[in-house]
Motif scaffolding. Sequence first.
Motif, PDB file in Angstrom:
ATOM      1  N   ALA A 165     -45.664 -48.045 -33.691  1.00  0.00           N
ATOM      2  CA  ALA A 165     -46.645 -46.962 -33.696  1.00  0.00           C
ATOM      3  C   ALA A 165     -46.929 -46.489 -35.112  1.00  0.00           C
ATOM      4  CB  ALA A 165     -46.120 -45.791 -32.859  1.00  0.00           C
TER       5      ALA A 165
ATOM      6  N   GLY B 203     -41.807 -47.895 -36.067  1.00  0.00           N
ATOM      7  CA  GLY B 203     -41.987 -47.126 -34.848  1.00  0.00           C
ATOM      8  C   GLY B 203     -40.740 -46.374 -34.427  1.00  0.00           C
TER       9      GLY B 203
ATOM     10  N   CYS C 216     -50.279 -47.617 -29.597  1.00  0.00           N
ATOM     11  CA  CYS C 216     -48.932 -48.157 -29.748  1.00  0.00           C
ATOM     12  C   CYS C 216     -48.859 -49.540 -29.114  1.00  0.00           C
ATOM     13  CB  CYS C 216     -47.887 -47.239 -29.104  1.00  0.00           C
ATOM     14  SG  CYS C 216     -48.023 -47.117 -27.304  1.00  0.00           S
TER      15      CYS C 216
END
Length: 207
Positions: free
Chosen positions: A58, A89, A44
Amino acid sequence: MRSAQANARVANIAARKQDRRRHQRVGVSLLGRFMLENRREYPCQVSDMSPGGAALIAPVTGEVGERVIAYIDHLGRIEGKIVRHIEGGFAMTLNATARKRDKLASQLTWLANRHELNLPEDRRHDRFTPDSSASRIILPDGREYPCRVVDVSMSGAALAIEVKPAIGTAISLGKMRARVIRHTEDGVAVEFGAVQNINVLKNQITI
């Protein structure tokens, strides 16, 4: 007359608003890894953060309400819950003691100041040219490219390489984790996830 339960809800909402005002988010670019409740780990990048929450770019987003444990370069271990999905993400709250939040606030202030001063690499660290300069980088999609280490310090390195990944790209340099912070005439400059020991560097960045 409002019930005790209604009063408690109002108090909680007011506390959350006050917490949001107190915890101003800071734009950062920090690499790390996180684990969801299925105990699988994923890479990440934290794009902004406060002592009360963070936004993570991510490859997977998890479920809203799902518990997250992450290990972030420069900051260490954080944990919390996913509160919403964002493009690429998710955003998460942070569960932390008052002492931990104060420490995060100090760390984020330092990172923000470093960014404002345009100091992507710590020039306090002396640079040297390794005895063996041949190395390679590996991109997140698995592509590999040979490179030459021009010079290196405890916090980063200059690489001579034909390809120039986008600034911010997470890479592996030899066995080291790093990210591209600048393009140069002959290649790229990269920053390591954390300040490294020189003796470790000599064995990790070349092949």
